[in-house]
Write a protein that holds these residues in place. Sequence first.
Motif, PDB file in Angstrom:
ATOM      1  N   SER A  78      27.058  27.574  35.665  1.00 47.17           N
ATOM      2  CA  SER A  78      26.479  26.852  36.117  1.00 47.17           C
ATOM      3  C   SER A  78      25.505  25.839  35.432  1.00 47.17           C
ATOM      4  O   SER A  78      25.033  24.954  35.258  1.00 47.17           O
ATOM      5  CB  SER A  78      26.281  26.251  37.649  1.00 47.17           C
ATOM      6  N   LYS A  79      24.435  27.416  34.941  1.00 50.95           N
ATOM      7  CA  LYS A  79      23.067  26.900  34.694  1.00 50.95           C
ATOM      8  C   LYS A  79      23.647  26.208  33.210  1.00 50.95           C
ATOM      9  O   LYS A  79      22.752  25.078  33.103  1.00 50.95           O
ATOM     10  CB  LYS A  79      22.196  28.227  34.089  1.00 50.95           C
ATOM     11  N   GLU A  80      24.199  26.360  32.851  1.00 52.58           N
ATOM     12  CA  GLU A  80      24.801  25.831  31.543  1.00 52.58           C
ATOM     13  C   GLU A  80      25.086  24.714  31.081  1.00 52.58           C
ATOM     14  O   GLU A  80      24.803  23.651  30.663  1.00 52.58           O
ATOM     15  CB  GLU A  80      26.174  26.229  30.329  1.00 52.58           C
ATOM     16  N   LEU A  81      25.237  24.242  32.278  1.00 47.38           N
ATOM     17  CA  LEU A  81      26.382  22.807  32.860  1.00 47.38           C
ATOM     18  C   LEU A  81      25.636  21.620  33.385  1.00 47.38           C
ATOM     19  O   LEU A  81      25.407  20.778  33.067  1.00 47.38           O
ATOM     20  CB  LEU A  81      27.874  23.092  33.692  1.00 47.38           C
ATOM     21  N   LEU A  82      24.192  22.222  33.699  1.00 44.78           N
ATOM     22  CA  LEU A  82      22.696  21.735  34.906  1.00 44.78           C
ATOM     23  C   LEU A  82      22.626  21.610  33.598  1.00 44.78           C
ATOM     24  O   LEU A  82      21.641  19.853  33.148  1.00 44.78           O
ATOM     25  CB  LEU A  82      22.266  22.385  35.656  1.00 44.78           C
ATOM     26  N   THR A  83      22.443  21.976  32.119  1.00 46.59           N
ATOM     27  CA  THR A  83      21.571  22.078  31.170  1.00 46.59           C
ATOM     28  C   THR A  83      21.932  20.473  30.377  1.00 46.59           C
ATOM     29  O   THR A  83      21.278  19.645  29.478  1.00 46.59           O
ATOM     30  CB  THR A  83      20.976  23.056  29.786  1.00 46.59           C
TER      31      THR A  83
ATOM     32  N   ASN B 287      21.890  15.890  45.981  1.00 50.79           N
ATOM     33  CA  ASN B 287      22.568  16.518  46.360  1.00 50.79           C
ATOM     34  C   ASN B 287      23.332  17.014  45.177  1.00 50.79           C
ATOM     35  O   ASN B 287      23.947  18.344  44.981  1.00 50.79           O
ATOM     36  CB  ASN B 287      23.806  15.181  46.214  1.00 50.79           C
ATOM     37  N   ILE B 288      22.309  17.840  44.418  1.00 46.63           N
ATOM     38  CA  ILE B 288      22.961  19.076  43.353  1.00 46.63           C
ATOM     39  C   ILE B 288      23.194  20.099  43.687  1.00 46.63           C
ATOM     40  O   ILE B 288      23.885  20.852  42.924  1.00 46.63           O
ATOM     41  CB  ILE B 288      21.658  19.005  41.888  1.00 46.63           C
ATOM     42  N   SER B 289      22.101  20.224  44.813  1.00 47.89           N
ATOM     43  CA  SER B 289      22.794  21.792  44.938  1.00 47.89           C
ATOM     44  C   SER B 289      24.114  22.200  45.845  1.00 47.89           C
ATOM     45  O   SER B 289      24.901  23.107  45.541  1.00 47.89           O
ATOM     46  CB  SER B 289      21.755  22.363  47.046  1.00 47.89           C
ATOM     47  N   ASP B 290      24.944  20.860  46.263  1.00 46.00           N
ATOM     48  CA  ASP B 290      26.210  20.849  46.847  1.00 46.00           C
ATOM     49  C   ASP B 290      27.147  21.065  45.035  1.00 46.00           C
ATOM     50  O   ASP B 290      27.957  21.277  45.262  1.00 46.00           O
ATOM     51  CB  ASP B 290      26.589  19.246  47.622  1.00 46.00           C
ATOM     52  N   PHE B 291      26.171  19.949  44.162  1.00 42.22           N
ATOM     53  CA  PHE B 291      27.292  20.535  42.903  1.00 42.22           C
ATOM     54  C   PHE B 291      27.096  21.880  42.582  1.00 42.22           C
ATOM     55  O   PHE B 291      28.220  22.602  42.472  1.00 42.22           O
ATOM     56  CB  PHE B 291      26.330  19.652  42.072  1.00 42.22           C
ATOM     57  N   GLU B 292      25.665  22.449  42.880  1.00 41.50           N
ATOM     58  CA  GLU B 292      26.007  23.914  42.572  1.00 41.50           C
ATOM     59  C   GLU B 292      26.876  24.967  43.157  1.00 41.50           C
ATOM     60  O   GLU B 292      27.797  26.429  42.683  1.00 41.50           O
ATOM     61  CB  GLU B 292      24.778  24.538  42.511  1.00 41.50           C
ATOM     62  N   LYS B 293      27.577  24.367  44.277  1.00 38.98           N
ATOM     63  CA  LYS B 293      28.601  25.440  45.138  1.00 38.98           C
ATOM     64  C   LYS B 293      30.133  25.280  44.581  1.00 38.98           C
ATOM     65  O   LYS B 293      30.665  25.834  45.413  1.00 38.98           O
ATOM     66  CB  LYS B 293      28.600  24.476  46.411  1.00 38.98           C
ATOM     67  N   LEU B 294      30.254  24.462  44.086  1.00 32.14           N
ATOM     68  CA  LEU B 294      31.334  24.155  43.736  1.00 32.14           C
ATOM     69  C   LEU B 294      32.387  25.464  42.273  1.00 32.14           C
ATOM     70  O   LEU B 294      31.317  25.652  42.028  1.00 32.14           O
ATOM     71  CB  LEU B 294      31.710  22.912  42.921  1.00 32.14           C
ATOM     72  N   PRO B 295      33.330  25.474  42.418  1.00 26.69           N
ATOM     73  CA  PRO B 295      33.406  26.847  41.520  1.00 26.69           C
ATOM     74  C   PRO B 295      33.377  25.871  40.202  1.00 26.69           C
ATOM     75  O   PRO B 295      33.502  24.389  40.347  1.00 26.69           O
ATOM     76  CB  PRO B 295      35.487  26.553  41.674  1.00 26.69           C
TER      77      PRO B 295
END
Length: 567
Positions: free
Chosen positions: A485-490, A513-521
């Motif tokens: 997820s860290k790579e995807l956020l970058t 709403n980025i916290s909700d994004f990080e909870k996704l598979p």
Amino acid sequence: MQNLLNDLTALLSKDDRLVVEGKLLKNKVIELALAMDGDLIKSLLKDKGIKKHFFADVDGILVFDKIKFQRFVSNKEFLTDSYTAFKNKIGLVDEQGEYITNSQNVVLAWPYKDCVLEGGQTKEDQKRDEIFWNETLAPDEIDRLLAPKVFTRWKKHDSKGEHELTAGKEKIDFKKENLIIRGNNLLALHSLRKEYARQVKLIYIDPPYNTGNDSFGYNDSFNHSTWLTFLKNRLEIAKDLLSDNGSIYIQLDNNEVHYAKVLCDSVFGINNFQREIIWDISVLSGYKTMVNNWIRGHDTILFYSKKSESLHFNKIYVDHKQEYIDMFNKEDEGGKYLVAHGKKRYLKDVLEKGKAIGDVWNDIMSFQQQPTSAERLEFSGQKPETLLERIIKSATDENDIVLDFFLGSGTTSVVAHKLKRRYIGIEQLDYGKNDCKFRLKNIIKGDNTSVSKSNKWQGGGSFIYCELAEWNEASISEIKKSKTSKELLTIWKDIQEKAFISYNVDPKTINENISDFEKLPIEDQKKFLIETLDKNQLYVNYSEIEDDDYKISDTDKKLNRMFYGEV
């Protein structure tokens, strides 16, 4: 106002593009005006009254008010006689909203008829909702979509192998080279227009049959109307590329061929329809014989000319001499029977040349009929070389240009290469070991399958490979390769700074709403980020080749300038 109407009608009537059967086409007038067509604007400037009404002087520069012009032409009184005015008044229209006319021409009306559909082939394209750009409402978007693109990853393939194409001191004459282009075919075709307009002698295409299970990777959700729009967009630019004595062959099955026939009548003109060729591919075994109906056993090939009066056509004969020789020898007293029945000259022609081929082809076997053929690949829909040999030989001579923009496994280019024709092939997908590049490499080495022997093919020649330079597609590749997820956020941060984001995406809302994004598979995260990208901005426009953001190399810049005739 009436004088302006009369003057404008008279002026527009001189433009052949705007007149059909003696009638001005209002929609075509509007289309050209919104596209800022140079020839139309030059004509409007010739009349003082029209110039004064539709052009404004801004610091000594004349500016065309296309919105004012559109409103004027859209007026019900423009291009309207008293009878049509009456129909307008009472609302006499057909079920598609078109005014009813007495024209005897058959026309097709379908949703999105006046739209442009990119119709990509990548896996991401297949399940997305197609974007329809309306020609009247979105001319600027269409201009950008269809503008010439940058080419990259240039390679030359010859008998010595694969080489990086460099921009040395010598200028490359691309018109003398064979080309294989990887990328969206609509955009690639428009990128060819400037240099190849009226240069292509033959176009053969085997487009998706719209059966729902095509081997092609096109959008599986294509419905009938979408398919027609998809094909229309490509045929219109294809017509521009054809030489005046050129021809196009379009191969289809019974699902869409009848609609395609009417569409082609509209694009190429009904007078340029030449033949409906029936290719008999029937087999007497297999699952097709289990249907409770007549067994379908043929494909249809629609054959059109660019201009019927100047069509180039080489008549093809097949060797059926012996049966006629036997017939001749059986006749008494030197063939008096044949003379009496008017067959003497015909048989003489057959004895010298062979039997002329008609429009039903049952002497070319499909791969259903020859499943163990040496030339057969693991590619559903592959056509035999003998089929393309017949078409190419009849429509072209050596060194003429052959184009296939649904190249698939590459049969058209393979046969053109063996027959010493120049060719351009366009394909978006890479089919691995069944890809056109691998087949062409084998042809250069001296492939001896199918038509090689009859044409004494021993190898040689070359082709240049290139790809449309990707932009948003680069972000998609990075997303696919990511593991965390860290790579995807970058990547999401880079997308906001550099990529083209879809018009219906609000980055601010996503960030909130980025916290909700990080909870996704992670697979859902990848899917979501891909959906945020504008799929109509996958490639780099040539007009922006100097933009540092795109990182186009100096070599690619020079090769593109050569390709577009600017070096």
